[in-house]
Scaffold this motif. Structure first.
Motif, PDB file in Angstrom:
ATOM      1  N   ALA A 111     -10.294 -15.166  -1.013  1.00 22.99           N
ATOM      2  CA  ALA A 111      -9.564 -15.241  -1.875  1.00 22.99           C
ATOM      3  C   ALA A 111      -8.274 -13.985  -2.092  1.00 22.99           C
ATOM      4  O   ALA A 111      -7.305 -13.948  -2.222  1.00 22.99           O
ATOM      5  N   GLY A 112      -9.222 -12.790  -2.222  1.00 17.34           N
ATOM      6  CA  GLY A 112      -8.580 -11.653  -2.200  1.00 17.34           C
ATOM      7  C   GLY A 112      -7.728 -11.228  -1.184  1.00 17.34           C
ATOM      8  O   GLY A 112      -6.403 -10.897  -1.325  1.00 17.34           O
ATOM      9  N   HIS A 113      -8.063 -11.396  -0.081  1.00 17.97           N
ATOM     10  CA  HIS A 113      -7.325 -11.092   1.371  1.00 17.97           C
ATOM     11  C   HIS A 113      -5.986 -11.962   1.336  1.00 17.97           C
ATOM     12  O   HIS A 113      -4.978 -11.687   1.875  1.00 17.97           O
ATOM     13  N   SER A 114      -6.293 -13.289   1.248  1.00 18.88           N
ATOM     14  CA  SER A 114      -5.407 -14.344   1.328  1.00 18.88           C
ATOM     15  C   SER A 114      -4.110 -14.023   0.231  1.00 18.88           C
ATOM     16  O   SER A 114      -3.134 -14.282   0.604  1.00 18.88           O
ATOM     17  N   SER A 115      -4.619 -13.774  -0.977  1.00 17.05           N
ATOM     18  CA  SER A 115      -3.578 -13.506  -2.147  1.00 17.05           C
ATOM     19  C   SER A 115      -2.654 -12.179  -1.656  1.00 17.05           C
ATOM     20  O   SER A 115      -1.604 -12.125  -1.778  1.00 17.05           O
ATOM     21  N   VAL A 116      -3.489 -11.265  -0.995  1.00 21.24           N
ATOM     22  CA  VAL A 116      -2.759  -9.992  -0.755  1.00 21.24           C
ATOM     23  C   VAL A 116      -1.731 -10.250   0.292  1.00 21.24           C
ATOM     24  O   VAL A 116      -0.775  -9.970   0.451  1.00 21.24           O
ATOM     25  N   LYS A 117      -2.094 -11.400   1.388  1.00 17.77           N
ATOM     26  CA  LYS A 117      -1.371 -11.665   2.424  1.00 17.77           C
ATOM     27  C   LYS A 117      -0.181 -12.479   2.027  1.00 17.77           C
ATOM     28  O   LYS A 117       0.971 -12.452   2.540  1.00 17.77           O
ATOM     29  N   ILE A 118      -0.430 -13.421   1.003  1.00 20.64           N
ATOM     30  CA  ILE A 118       0.759 -13.930   0.606  1.00 20.64           C
ATOM     31  C   ILE A 118       1.656 -13.292  -0.007  1.00 20.64           C
ATOM     32  O   ILE A 118       3.052 -13.481   0.002  1.00 20.64           O
ATOM     33  N   LEU A 119       1.045 -12.309  -1.152  1.00 17.81           N
ATOM     34  CA  LEU A 119       1.895 -11.672  -1.818  1.00 17.81           C
ATOM     35  C   LEU A 119       2.915 -10.654  -0.897  1.00 17.81           C
ATOM     36  O   LEU A 119       4.287 -10.430  -1.076  1.00 17.81           O
ATOM     37  N   SER A 120       2.156 -10.101   0.069  1.00 18.50           N
ATOM     38  CA  SER A 120       2.920  -9.159   0.985  1.00 18.50           C
ATOM     39  C   SER A 120       4.072  -9.943   1.829  1.00 18.50           C
ATOM     40  O   SER A 120       5.178  -9.344   2.037  1.00 18.50           O
ATOM     41  N   GLY A 121       3.554 -11.128   2.293  1.00 17.79           N
ATOM     42  CA  GLY A 121       4.583 -11.965   2.962  1.00 17.79           C
ATOM     43  C   GLY A 121       5.876 -12.391   1.898  1.00 17.79           C
ATOM     44  O   GLY A 121       6.917 -12.632   2.640  1.00 17.79           O
ATOM     45  N   SER A 122       5.561 -12.644   1.044  1.00 14.75           N
ATOM     46  CA  SER A 122       6.759 -12.769  -0.045  1.00 14.75           C
ATOM     47  C   SER A 122       7.431 -11.721  -0.230  1.00 14.75           C
ATOM     48  O   SER A 122       8.853 -11.803  -0.535  1.00 14.75           O
ATOM     49  N   ALA A 123       7.023 -10.469  -0.451  1.00 12.98           N
ATOM     50  CA  ALA A 123       7.703  -9.353  -0.671  1.00 12.98           C
ATOM     51  C   ALA A 123       8.617  -9.002   0.326  1.00 12.98           C
ATOM     52  O   ALA A 123       9.774  -8.226   0.203  1.00 12.98           O
TER      53      ALA A 123
ATOM     54  N   GLY B 263     -10.236  -3.492   5.232  1.00 10.87           N
ATOM     55  CA  GLY B 263      -9.375  -4.537   4.881  1.00 10.87           C
ATOM     56  C   GLY B 263      -7.877  -4.087   4.595  1.00 10.87           C
ATOM     57  O   GLY B 263      -6.896  -4.955   4.677  1.00 10.87           O
ATOM     58  N   MET B 264      -7.877  -3.180   3.701  1.00 12.52           N
ATOM     59  CA  MET B 264      -6.564  -2.590   3.522  1.00 12.52           C
ATOM     60  C   MET B 264      -5.730  -2.037   4.573  1.00 12.52           C
ATOM     61  O   MET B 264      -4.490  -1.801   4.090  1.00 12.52           O
ATOM     62  N   ILE B 265      -6.091  -1.701   5.549  1.00 13.09           N
ATOM     63  CA  ILE B 265      -5.388  -1.140   6.469  1.00 13.09           C
ATOM     64  C   ILE B 265      -4.763  -2.341   7.258  1.00 13.09           C
ATOM     65  O   ILE B 265      -5.340  -3.299   7.680  1.00 13.09           O
ATOM     66  N   PRO B 266      -3.609  -2.124   7.238  1.00  9.02           N
ATOM     67  CA  PRO B 266      -2.731  -3.277   8.096  1.00  9.02           C
ATOM     68  C   PRO B 266      -3.083  -3.874   9.386  1.00  9.02           C
ATOM     69  O   PRO B 266      -3.482  -2.781  10.217  1.00  9.02           O
ATOM     70  N   TYR B 267      -3.234  -4.913   9.683  1.00  7.69           N
ATOM     71  CA  TYR B 267      -3.809  -5.560  10.844  1.00  7.69           C
ATOM     72  C   TYR B 267      -5.019  -5.389  11.234  1.00  7.69           C
ATOM     73  O   TYR B 267      -5.433  -5.180  12.574  1.00  7.69           O
TER      74      TYR B 267
END
Length: 143
Positions: free
Chosen positions: A130-142, A50-54
């Motif tokens: 929750a972990g994957h959603s928070s990573v997606k939200i943080l990466s989208g904000s960055a 899951g850490m691999i993009p897409y």
């Protein structure tokens, strides 16, 4: 490098089992090593995927976590009955309980025991989601 990784995992899992199941003999722990090792490596590598993009993490899918929890729950229950017979159910009846109260107490203890597999599957699913959603939200904000 791959052999070192496999040896590291192969050494980590028995140490983890020894820390968690301290009272059992080494022979009994060796019987459960393949099941624990396969479950650990499946979860580890599917979560790292899951850490691999897409990519898609299968452990964030409800049916996968539910299947894992129910299969382990059923396996543990079968092994418990094989090893201890009907004495396996003695966890649901504390010592010193009056006999008329025993059926109600057994029922009250067996119901949560049966729902434990469902709750473990839901908890793993919720944590992964929750972990994957928070990573997606943080990466989208960055971005």
């Amino acid at each position: 490098a791959w052999q070192s990784l496999v040896e590291l995992i192969y050494d980590f899992v028995p140490n983890l089992v020894n820390e968690q199941i301290g009272g059992l003999s080494g022979n009994v722990k060796q019987k459960f090593f393949p099941c624990i090792s396969v479950t650990f490596t499946f979860s580890l590598f599917r979560n790292l995927q899951g850490m691999i993009p897409y990519s898609f993490t299968v452990t964030s899918h409800f049916l996968i976590t539910l299947g894992l929890s129910f299969s382990l729950f059923i396996g543990i229950t079968i092994v418990g009955f094989q090893k201890n017979g009907l004495h396996f159910l003695s966890f649901s009846l504390p010592a010193g309980v009056p006999l008329p109260l025993a059926p109600f107490l057994v029922l009250l203890e067996l119901i949560p025991h049966c729902f434990r597999a469902l709750s473990l599957g839901i908890r793993l699913f919720a944590n992964m989601m929750a972990g994957h959603s928070s990573v997606k939200i943080l990466s989208g904000s960055a971005w």
